[in-house]
Write a protein that holds these residues in place. Sequence first.
Motif, PDB file in Angstrom:
ATOM      1  N   ASN A 167       0.851  -1.028  -0.046  1.00 61.19           N
ATOM      2  CA  ASN A 167      -0.106  -0.080  -0.030  1.00 61.19           C
ATOM      3  C   ASN A 167       0.760   1.331  -0.133  1.00 61.19           C
ATOM      4  N   ALA A 168       1.894   1.178   0.649  1.00 69.29           N
ATOM      5  CA  ALA A 168       2.695   2.468   0.889  1.00 69.29           C
ATOM      6  C   ALA A 168       3.406   2.826  -0.424  1.00 69.29           C
ATOM      7  N   LEU A 169       3.798   1.384  -1.292  1.00 68.92           N
ATOM      8  CA  LEU A 169       4.449   1.472  -2.605  1.00 68.92           C
ATOM      9  C   LEU A 169       3.392   2.076  -3.561  1.00 68.92           C
ATOM     10  N   ASP A 170       2.456   1.750  -3.535  1.00 71.23           N
ATOM     11  CA  ASP A 170       1.415   1.913  -4.482  1.00 71.23           C
ATOM     12  C   ASP A 170       0.733   3.356  -4.286  1.00 71.23           C
ATOM     13  N   ALA A 171       0.543   3.826  -3.154  1.00 68.71           N
ATOM     14  CA  ALA A 171      -0.290   4.859  -3.143  1.00 68.71           C
ATOM     15  C   ALA A 171       0.421   6.096  -3.830  1.00 68.71           C
ATOM     16  N   PRO A 172       1.735   6.392  -3.823  1.00 69.64           N
ATOM     17  CA  PRO A 172       2.363   7.278  -4.601  1.00 69.64           C
ATOM     18  C   PRO A 172       2.184   7.102  -6.080  1.00 69.64           C
ATOM     19  N   LEU A 173       2.326   5.956  -6.574  1.00 71.43           N
ATOM     20  CA  LEU A 173       2.382   5.593  -7.947  1.00 71.43           C
ATOM     21  C   LEU A 173       1.020   5.481  -8.615  1.00 71.43           C
ATOM     22  N   LEU A 174      -0.060   5.095  -7.860  1.00 72.68           N
ATOM     23  CA  LEU A 174      -1.521   5.086  -8.420  1.00 72.68           C
ATOM     24  C   LEU A 174      -2.314   6.149  -7.929  1.00 72.68           C
ATOM     25  N   GLY A 175      -1.901   6.583  -6.904  1.00 70.96           N
ATOM     26  CA  GLY A 175      -3.073   7.730  -6.139  1.00 70.96           C
ATOM     27  C   GLY A 175      -3.750   6.953  -5.338  1.00 70.96           C
ATOM     28  N   THR A 176      -4.287   7.420  -4.329  1.00 73.23           N
ATOM     29  CA  THR A 176      -5.075   6.921  -3.053  1.00 73.23           C
ATOM     30  C   THR A 176      -6.549   6.293  -3.579  1.00 73.23           C
ATOM     31  N   SER A 177      -7.022   6.879  -4.333  1.00 68.50           N
ATOM     32  CA  SER A 177      -8.372   6.174  -5.020  1.00 68.50           C
ATOM     33  C   SER A 177      -8.039   4.875  -5.663  1.00 68.50           C
ATOM     34  N   LEU A 178      -7.203   4.903  -6.767  1.00 71.58           N
ATOM     35  CA  LEU A 178      -6.785   3.618  -7.620  1.00 71.58           C
ATOM     36  C   LEU A 178      -6.280   2.638  -6.390  1.00 71.58           C
ATOM     37  N   THR A 179      -5.394   2.899  -5.675  1.00 70.79           N
ATOM     38  CA  THR A 179      -4.822   1.832  -4.634  1.00 70.79           C
ATOM     39  C   THR A 179      -5.902   1.309  -3.838  1.00 70.79           C
ATOM     40  N   VAL A 180      -6.825   1.987  -3.463  1.00 72.14           N
ATOM     41  CA  VAL A 180      -7.736   1.620  -2.505  1.00 72.14           C
ATOM     42  C   VAL A 180      -8.803   0.525  -3.375  1.00 72.14           C
ATOM     43  N   SER A 181      -8.969   0.880  -4.676  1.00 71.34           N
ATOM     44  CA  SER A 181      -9.863   0.252  -5.496  1.00 71.34           C
ATOM     45  C   SER A 181      -9.179  -1.226  -5.843  1.00 71.34           C
ATOM     46  N   VAL A 182      -7.825  -1.354  -6.228  1.00 71.28           N
ATOM     47  CA  VAL A 182      -7.382  -2.477  -6.479  1.00 71.28           C
ATOM     48  C   VAL A 182      -7.219  -3.479  -5.326  1.00 71.28           C
ATOM     49  N   VAL A 183      -7.094  -2.872  -4.018  1.00 67.11           N
ATOM     50  CA  VAL A 183      -6.837  -3.544  -2.868  1.00 67.11           C
ATOM     51  C   VAL A 183      -7.993  -4.186  -2.461  1.00 67.11           C
ATOM     52  N   LEU A 184      -9.283  -3.391  -2.822  1.00 71.98           N
ATOM     53  CA  LEU A 184     -10.610  -3.919  -2.241  1.00 71.98           C
ATOM     54  C   LEU A 184     -11.023  -5.019  -3.124  1.00 71.98           C
ATOM     55  N   LEU A 185     -10.719  -4.784  -4.402  1.00 70.26           N
ATOM     56  CA  LEU A 185     -10.906  -6.175  -5.373  1.00 70.26           C
ATOM     57  C   LEU A 185     -10.149  -7.388  -4.972  1.00 70.26           C
ATOM     58  N   GLY A 186      -8.931  -7.253  -4.431  1.00 72.24           N
ATOM     59  CA  GLY A 186      -8.436  -8.739  -4.020  1.00 72.24           C
ATOM     60  C   GLY A 186      -9.265  -8.956  -2.628  1.00 72.24           C
ATOM     61  N   GLN A 187      -9.420  -7.840  -1.677  1.00 77.83           N
ATOM     62  CA  GLN A 187     -10.149  -8.344  -0.412  1.00 77.83           C
ATOM     63  C   GLN A 187     -11.546  -8.997  -0.559  1.00 77.83           C
ATOM     64  N   ILE A 188     -12.176  -8.357  -1.648  1.00 84.06           N
ATOM     65  CA  ILE A 188     -13.784  -9.027  -1.619  1.00 84.06           C
ATOM     66  C   ILE A 188     -13.773 -10.571  -2.363  1.00 84.06           C
ATOM     67  N   VAL A 189     -12.928 -10.625  -3.237  1.00 86.72           N
ATOM     68  CA  VAL A 189     -12.654 -12.082  -3.717  1.00 86.72           C
ATOM     69  C   VAL A 189     -12.108 -12.829  -2.611  1.00 86.72           C
ATOM     70  N   ALA A 190     -11.111 -12.603  -2.126  1.00 88.90           N
ATOM     71  CA  ALA A 190     -10.559 -13.512  -1.054  1.00 88.90           C
ATOM     72  C   ALA A 190     -11.451 -13.523   0.148  1.00 88.90           C
ATOM     73  N   GLY A 191     -12.327 -12.647   0.481  1.00 90.06           N
ATOM     74  CA  GLY A 191     -13.268 -12.868   1.579  1.00 90.06           C
ATOM     75  C   GLY A 191     -14.219 -13.844   1.323  1.00 90.06           C
ATOM     76  N   LEU A 192     -14.935 -13.604   0.015  1.00 90.23           N
ATOM     77  CA  LEU A 192     -15.815 -14.835  -0.546  1.00 90.23           C
ATOM     78  C   LEU A 192     -15.226 -15.966  -0.300  1.00 90.23           C
ATOM     79  N   VAL A 193     -14.133 -16.218  -0.817  1.00 88.08           N
ATOM     80  CA  VAL A 193     -13.719 -17.554  -0.967  1.00 88.08           C
ATOM     81  C   VAL A 193     -13.370 -18.140   0.607  1.00 88.08           C
ATOM     82  N   VAL A 194     -12.728 -17.633   1.390  1.00 86.68           N
ATOM     83  CA  VAL A 194     -12.498 -17.823   2.878  1.00 86.68           C
ATOM     84  C   VAL A 194     -13.903 -18.204   3.539  1.00 86.68           C
ATOM     85  N   ASP A 195     -15.118 -17.485   3.351  1.00 86.27           N
ATOM     86  CA  ASP A 195     -16.166 -17.422   3.765  1.00 86.27           C
ATOM     87  C   ASP A 195     -16.800 -18.501   3.240  1.00 86.27           C
TER      88      ASP A 195
END
Length: 315
Positions: free
Chosen positions: A253-281
């Motif tokens: 996150n610290a690496l991506d935020a300056p490169l992608l900006g806060t909004s896009l960094t949050v977006s790509v991270v959330l994509l991974g979170q949602i998919v993995a959360g559904l699988v674990v659930d």
Amino acid sequence: MLLAAVLGVAAGALLPVQTAVNTRLSASLRSTFLASLVSFGIGTVFLAVVVLVLRPSLALGATLAHRPWWIWIGGLCGVVFLTLNMVLMRRLGASVTVVLPVLGQVLGGLLIDVTGAFGVATRTLTAWRLLGTLLVVVGAVLVNLRRRPGPRTGGAPAPGAAASRALPLLAVAAVLAGGLSAVQTTVNGELGKALGSSIGASLASFLVGTVALVVLNAVLAARGRLVGAGAWARPPWWGWSGGLLGATFVAVNALDAPLLGTSLTVSVVLLGQIVAGLVVDHTGALGAMRRPLTAPRLGGAVLVLAGILAVRLGG
């Protein structure tokens, strides 16, 4: 930027896994705050070793002298986010523990962008961004619709009636914690730019969080609120890996935020979170509460993703 985006998705997928691992550890140690301390401590040691090996040039003196106080609060935000996620995982399951903070992350990122808080460039509130936020809210409701706790493959038992009455309060806290996660991403990104090293910023964040948890656990121990070592159960070998997963998540996150900006960094991270959360659930992996994937819950997750994309399009 493509590599940074892929790393962000992968890092986001680590978060539900880390939460499940730390939840199992907290059940073994019989203390959520002690498990948080262990996780942060292991992550701090890991990041310190990486910094010693890479030996990045850190502008620590200039950062301490000339940067605002808030640039160091990322670790405190991480402590709240990590600790609350363990509580939520036991009571709500993995995917809900992802989706409710997602709502907070989107709202927090929106507020940061609109106000220009923490030194970021101000962005206009557009119709696309409002639509995206609404989709995230609707999606979060669908994912939480008709909650039915399933059998566990391990970990703590399902909550009783008294705990169930606290679920609305926990849901609100989860949204607020998600907002703190957006703050953490932004602040650590700014700290990385100030220090000249994203890995150095990650170490500073973990160190602040570890110190805060040491103080908190010391206070609890002095008041007799921590159980003794004799009451602990031995966690599985993977129960100690949460700190490594968390350190990787924060560093990316610290690496991506300056490169992608806060909004896009949050977006790509959330994509991974949602998919993995559904699988674990769905699988009940790592001792998480098992909740089969249903059409409404899948539709809610899709709406959350659509809302994230709309917020990004309204950038």
